[in-house]
Design a protein around this motif. Structure first.
Motif, PDB file in Angstrom:
ATOM      1  N   ARG A 229     -26.763 -47.755  -4.765  1.00 26.70           N
ATOM      2  CA  ARG A 229     -27.413 -47.015  -3.820  1.00 26.70           C
ATOM      3  C   ARG A 229     -26.309 -45.875  -4.161  1.00 26.70           C
ATOM      4  O   ARG A 229     -25.252 -45.672  -4.229  1.00 26.70           O
ATOM      5  N   VAL A 230     -27.275 -44.625  -4.350  1.00 26.10           N
ATOM      6  CA  VAL A 230     -26.543 -43.174  -4.181  1.00 26.10           C
ATOM      7  C   VAL A 230     -26.946 -42.520  -3.192  1.00 26.10           C
ATOM      8  O   VAL A 230     -28.073 -42.331  -2.807  1.00 26.10           O
ATOM      9  N   GLU A 231     -25.869 -41.734  -2.602  1.00 26.41           N
ATOM     10  CA  GLU A 231     -26.283 -40.948  -1.586  1.00 26.41           C
ATOM     11  C   GLU A 231     -25.754 -39.382  -1.947  1.00 26.41           C
ATOM     12  O   GLU A 231     -24.735 -39.163  -2.473  1.00 26.41           O
ATOM     13  N   TYR A 232     -26.652 -38.461  -1.458  1.00 33.38           N
ATOM     14  CA  TYR A 232     -26.051 -37.017  -1.573  1.00 33.38           C
ATOM     15  C   TYR A 232     -25.574 -36.398  -0.257  1.00 33.38           C
ATOM     16  O   TYR A 232     -26.466 -36.700   0.732  1.00 33.38           O
ATOM     17  N   ALA A 233     -24.888 -35.583  -0.094  1.00 36.00           N
ATOM     18  CA  ALA A 233     -24.393 -35.052   0.944  1.00 36.00           C
ATOM     19  C   ALA A 233     -23.867 -33.763   0.817  1.00 36.00           C
ATOM     20  O   ALA A 233     -23.224 -33.244   0.000  1.00 36.00           O
ATOM     21  N   LEU A 234     -23.762 -32.843   1.943  1.00 37.89           N
ATOM     22  CA  LEU A 234     -23.286 -31.389   1.838  1.00 37.89           C
ATOM     23  C   LEU A 234     -21.619 -31.741   1.727  1.00 37.89           C
ATOM     24  O   LEU A 234     -21.168 -32.708   2.727  1.00 37.89           O
ATOM     25  N   THR A 235     -20.823 -31.129   1.160  1.00 37.02           N
ATOM     26  CA  THR A 235     -19.325 -31.068   1.244  1.00 37.02           C
ATOM     27  C   THR A 235     -19.047 -30.331   2.321  1.00 37.02           C
ATOM     28  O   THR A 235     -19.752 -29.389   2.939  1.00 37.02           O
ATOM     29  N   GLU A 236     -17.849 -30.071   2.429  1.00 40.11           N
ATOM     30  CA  GLU A 236     -17.306 -29.140   3.520  1.00 40.11           C
ATOM     31  C   GLU A 236     -17.424 -27.670   3.272  1.00 40.11           C
ATOM     32  O   GLU A 236     -17.801 -26.951   4.099  1.00 40.11           O
ATOM     33  N   LEU A 237     -17.464 -27.524   1.910  1.00 43.03           N
ATOM     34  CA  LEU A 237     -17.658 -26.301   1.412  1.00 43.03           C
ATOM     35  C   LEU A 237     -19.408 -25.989   1.579  1.00 43.03           C
ATOM     36  O   LEU A 237     -19.700 -24.741   2.013  1.00 43.03           O
ATOM     37  N   GLY A 238     -20.122 -26.917   1.288  1.00 47.39           N
ATOM     38  CA  GLY A 238     -21.517 -26.826   1.481  1.00 47.39           C
ATOM     39  C   GLY A 238     -21.895 -26.526   2.979  1.00 47.39           C
ATOM     40  O   GLY A 238     -22.817 -25.913   3.265  1.00 47.39           O
ATOM     41  N   GLU A 239     -21.193 -27.126   3.877  1.00 50.19           N
ATOM     42  CA  GLU A 239     -21.399 -26.953   4.994  1.00 50.19           C
ATOM     43  C   GLU A 239     -21.194 -25.565   5.649  1.00 50.19           C
ATOM     44  O   GLU A 239     -21.728 -25.121   6.452  1.00 50.19           O
ATOM     45  N   THR A 240     -20.294 -24.767   4.908  1.00 51.22           N
ATOM     46  CA  THR A 240     -19.918 -23.263   5.204  1.00 51.22           C
ATOM     47  C   THR A 240     -21.206 -22.334   4.819  1.00 51.22           C
ATOM     48  O   THR A 240     -21.333 -21.248   5.541  1.00 51.22           O
ATOM     49  N   ILE A 241     -21.962 -22.541   4.041  1.00 49.22           N
ATOM     50  CA  ILE A 241     -23.083 -21.960   3.664  1.00 49.22           C
ATOM     51  C   ILE A 241     -24.410 -22.313   4.600  1.00 49.22           C
ATOM     52  O   ILE A 241     -25.342 -21.371   4.449  1.00 49.22           O
ATOM     53  N   VAL A 242     -24.419 -23.061   5.284  1.00 52.25           N
ATOM     54  CA  VAL A 242     -25.361 -23.423   6.334  1.00 52.25           C
ATOM     55  C   VAL A 242     -25.937 -22.118   7.426  1.00 52.25           C
ATOM     56  O   VAL A 242     -26.998 -21.823   7.413  1.00 52.25           O
ATOM     57  N   PRO A 243     -24.651 -21.806   7.878  1.00 53.37           N
ATOM     58  CA  PRO A 243     -25.075 -20.791   9.106  1.00 53.37           C
ATOM     59  C   PRO A 243     -25.769 -19.600   8.146  1.00 53.37           C
ATOM     60  O   PRO A 243     -26.730 -18.954   8.878  1.00 53.37           O
TER      61      PRO A 243
END
Length: 127
Positions: free
Chosen positions: A80-94
């Motif tokens: 099973r492989v999952e993809y997720a936002l990293t902490e850095l990726g979360e900063t681009i959401v806003p």
């Protein structure tokens, strides 16, 4: 205006590269989709209408390379492989949400401007 002096390590080049990455056809949609939480490849693909398997793979690889998305492989059978936002990726959401909100708010203006521009330029080309 951003200049090389504003970007000490990579100069303006890094800004251009980031804009190219997030400005491509799929990256922002993948980021926004992963904002809901980690997803497997198939679920992610079904959540994004119109994206091909190849394009999703390429987009995820580039986002992973930039450190915006993580890929976790679980030692199960089948794997099973999952993809997720990293902490850095979360900063681009806003900023992504702000840009999407701006686009929705100005949709009519943009459409009217495009229609006006097209009418004027097609008339020039025809005449």
């Amino acid at each position: 205006m951003i200049t090389d002096a504003d970007c000490p390590s990579g100069g303006i080049e890094i800004v251009r590269e980031v804009f190219n990455r997030i400005g491509d056809k799929w990256s922002l949609i993948v980021i926004r989709t992963l904002d809901a939480g980690p997803q497997r490849f198939t679920a992610l693909r079904h959540s994004i209408p119109g994206i091909s398997q190849r394009m999703l793979t390429l987009t995820l690889r580039q986002l992973e390379r930039d450190g915006l998305v993580s890929r976790t492989i679980y030692g199960e059978v089948p794997p099973r492989v999952e993809y997720a936002l990293t902490e850095l990726g979360e900063t681009i959401v806003p900023p992504v949400i702000a840009l999407a909100t701006w686009a929705f708010a100005h949709e009519r203006d943009i459409t009217a401007n495009r229609d006006r521009y097209d009418a004027e330029h097609f008339a020039e080309e025809a005449g």
